[in-house]
Design an enzyme around this catalytic site. Structure first.
Site, mmCIF file in Angstrom:
data_model
loop_
_atom_site.group_PDB
_atom_site.id
_atom_site.type_symbol
_atom_site.label_atom_id
_atom_site.label_comp_id
_atom_site.label_asym_id
_atom_site.label_seq_id
_atom_site.Cartn_x
_atom_site.Cartn_y
_atom_site.Cartn_z
ATOM 1 N N GLU A 289 -126.339 -5.147 -62.776
ATOM 2 C CA GLU A 289 -125.289 -5.899 -62.094
ATOM 3 C C GLU A 289 -125.274 -7.359 -62.552
ATOM 4 O OE1 GLU A 289 -122.983 -4.674 -59.407
ATOM 5 O OE2 GLU A 289 -122.185 -6.409 -60.463
ATOM 6 N N ASP A 293 -122.308 -9.233 -64.562
ATOM 7 C CA ASP A 293 -121.597 -10.353 -63.934
ATOM 8 C C ASP A 293 -121.681 -11.625 -64.779
ATOM 9 O OD1 ASP A 293 -121.204 -8.513 -61.946
ATOM 10 O OD2 ASP A 293 -122.569 -9.424 -60.506
ATOM 11 N N SER A 487 -117.294 -3.882 -59.572
ATOM 12 C CA SER A 487 -118.233 -4.912 -60.036
ATOM 13 C C SER A 487 -117.781 -5.557 -61.332
ATOM 14 C CB SER A 487 -119.596 -4.269 -60.322
ATOM 15 O OG SER A 487 -120.298 -4.050 -59.148
ATOM 16 N N ASP A 529 -97.992 -5.363 -62.034
ATOM 17 C CA ASP A 529 -97.996 -4.410 -60.922
ATOM 18 C C ASP A 529 -98.468 -3.043 -61.436
ATOM 19 O OD1 ASP A 529 -97.584 -3.202 -58.516
ATOM 20 O OD2 ASP A 529 -95.400 -3.450 -58.492
ATOM 21 N N ILE A 530 -99.501 -2.521 -60.834
ATOM 22 C CA ILE A 530 -100.022 -1.202 -61.246
ATOM 23 C C ILE A 530 -99.381 -0.154 -60.337
ATOM 24 C CG2 ILE A 530 -102.108 0.192 -61.591
ATOM 25 C CD1 ILE A 530 -101.917 -2.354 -63.378
#
Ligand SMILES: *[C@@H]1O[C@H](CO)[C@@H](O)[C@H](O)[C@H]1NC(C)=O
Ligand SMILES: *[C@@H]1O[C@H](CO)[C@@H](O)[C@H](O)[C@H]1NC(C)=O
Length: 569
Positions: A289, A293, A487, A529-530
């Protein structure tokens, strides 16, 4: 004689040490049952040490929330006029009568408290189970988590003295249970799988396709993110790290060497720590993680000063107290980071309403200071932070909080569609914020009766936005591989916001701060826009992405050029 004297003396002592044994206690918080996965093993031993924290009532939290909206709404005359530390404290520091009531209670009980927040609204003190049972009419017991064997000392209910009613918001940890699975895995929003299919050497060339391997170049191409270096040294991007997830410098260097050949491979982050946090650099301690990040902020927000904030475990309640501590830590800074991205979270139903509320109000305070706060929405579709069985949909925390920006995930580049794990839905704790009223009702009208009874139509909808989160390439412990999860999406969106802020600062304008009132108004048309894909869970198809806002991908993914125009550049 001696015996009598002793008996009298101890009776005397008893009476005086506990002058309020029969004090007027009022039930303050309770939970109906032991949370799923925990077993009650009976009363905890009386001498068990307990570190409790108490939240004092803030003098004017509604005023602070209004001030937050005022400085975050593009049409407002005060847009961008973020508050100082002192101005925030003026709203949230407890009233003198609150401080007096709490001080009197502490000294009456021989307790010494430490201030845990810059405005003095959180205090902590050391006690024992027997003392805490008496102070709060509680029944602190030992609970074991069946799957992990971890134990926690909690009570299912507690009371507070009548004299503290209206002065004390909550005592913690009491009825909010820890989240042991979160601390076993890197995060509840863990990348779902990590594979290391090839060595870096074989991957160092351009990836075959952004549909199967999302590199920084893929993200830059898809969203039009510039490669030109940022210029403003005061503009900071912060990445939070919890539960011993450490960000590895060597992995970052390998990542940059592979995927950002135009950047010096020495480009890196600075470190801040709290709660005994650290960031050891041995390869085996690198965390997926934390590596993800840092790589997808430093690798995208070109030359934006980036700080990794490693929160240690010097507290009793895993990530939750860390969540609170990191915000109080940043609130105490004279110049907090302008963007904060966090890829951790948990199901809303694991937290007490009042604790959720207090944390959410802490985000409002940091937002009012001018920080954009982004969190990953979760990886379990409508079933919560991770895929789980459920009868009704499980909203995640803090995504239900109206004072932060929740980021869902997409996949593929042509066309870009919703990732099926992208958590979304509606809070059971927080109502619809005004900035979202229209977007949400438009969606609900289109939805009709689908999933009716499975979610709370009056709750704040999430996520707010989305970004790529499937087959994202990172370097972990020296090897290249791909990760999936919201994530990935939160650091990507945070990088976009940081680059916008860089240009705003360069133009002498204020940074964006709390994003949502902008995103749901002038910002909406600057997002892609999805309109396909869904987030199944709880034996349903979940929600379906559609034109406009939806609880799968929010308002959509960034279009950098359009966003520049929308922010007035
Ligand atoms: C991976 O790298 C190691 C050492 O760097 C090398 O010995 C090995 O042959 C490589 N494997 C592949 C499949 O390229
Ligand atoms: C539904 O959401 C609202 C917040 O808008 C909350 O007050 C209410 O308690 C929720 N209902 C349930 C059953 O959780």
């Amino acid at each position: 004689m001696v015996k009598v004297a002793l008996a009298l003396a101890s009776l005397f002592a008893l009476t005086f040490a506990k002058p309020h044994a029969k004090r007027d206690l009022r039930l303050h918080e309770r939970r109906d049952d032991v949370p799923d996965g925990f077993t009650n093993n009976g009363p905890a031993s009386g001498d068990t040490p307990l570190r409790l924290r108490i939240a004092l009532k803030q003098n004017n939290i509604e005023g602070l929330q209004d001030a937050l909206m005022d400085v975050s709404t593009p049409t407002s005359a005060n847009y961008g006029q973020h508050l100082t530390l002192e101005e925030v404290n003026a709203f949230v520091s407890p009233k003198p009568e609150t401080v007096a009531a709490v001080d009197a209670w502490l000294s009456e009980n021989g307790l010494t408290a430490k201030t845990l927040s810059p405005s003095g609204d959180w205090l902590g003190f050391q006690t024992t189970v027997s003392e805490a049972n008496e102070l709060f009419g509680a029944d602190f017991s030992t609970f074991t988590h069946d799957e992990t064997g971890e134990t926690a000392v909690r009570t299912l209910a507690y009371s507070i003295p009548a004299s503290l009613q209206g002065h004390l918001d909550l005592v913690h940890p009491t009825i909010t249970f820890p989240n042991p699975l979160a601390s076993k895995k890197p995060a509840s929003f863990t990348p779902r799988r990590f594979r290391a299919p090839s060595n870096l050497s074989s991957d160092a060339t351009a990836p075959a396709s952004c549909n199967t391997a999302v590199t920084p170049t893929c993200v830059q191409d898809l969203y039009g993110i510039p490669l030109t270096p940022a210029t403003q040294s005061t503009n900071q991007l912060a990445v939070s790290g919890f539960i011993d997830q450490f960000a590895n410098q060597a992995d970052l260097k390998t990542f940059l060497t592979s995927f950002r050949k135009d950047l010096p491979s020495s480009t890196t982050f600075t470190l801040q720590t709290l709660d005994g946090g650290s960031n050891p650099q041995s390869q085996s301690e690198a965390g997926i993680e934390a590596d993800l990040d840092t790589q997808f902020t430093i690798g995208l927000a070109t030359k934006v000063p980036t700080v990794f904030i490693s929160v240690g475990n010097n507290f009793q309640d895993g990530a939750l107290e860390g969540f609170l501590d990191i915000i109080n830590f940043l609130l105490g800074e004279s110049a907090p980071p302008q963007v904060l991205t966090t890829s951790y979270g948990q199901n809303e139903n694991t937290i007490s309403r009042s604790l959720a509320n207090t944390l959410c109000n802490a985000y409002a305070q940091l937002g009012a200071r001018g920080t954009s706060i982004l969190f990953a929405s979760g990886d379990g579709g409508v079933s919560g932070s991770q895929s789980a069985s459920c009868r009704t949909f499980v909203p995640t925390f803090p995504s239900g909080c109206p004072f932060m920006t929740s980021v869902g995930a997409t996949q593929n580049v042509n066309p870009e569609v919703a990732a099926d794990f992208s958590s979304g839905g509606f809070s059971n704790f927080f109502g619809t914020p005004s900035y979202q009223t229209t977007a949400k009702s438009t969606f609900l009208t289109k939805l009709g009766n689908t999933n009716s009874g499975k979610f709370n139509t009056s709750g704040r909808g999430f996520p707010d936005v989305a970004a790529l989160g499937v087959d994202v390439e990172i370097v972990f412990q020296g090897e290249t591989g791909t990760v999936d999860g919201t994530s990935c999406a939160s650091p990507i969106f945070a990088s976009v916001v940081s680059l916008l802020n860089d240009q705003l600062v360069a133009a002498g304008k204020p940074v964006l701060g709390f994003l949502n009132p902008f995103l749901y108004s002038t910002g909406a048309s600057a997002l892609n826009d999805i309109t396909s894909g869904s987030n199944p869970g709880c034996n349903t198809n979940g929600f379906t992405a559609t034109a406009g806002w939806d609880p799968v991908t929010g308002l959509g993914t960034p279009n950098f050029a359009k966003l520049l125009t929308a922010v007035g550049l």
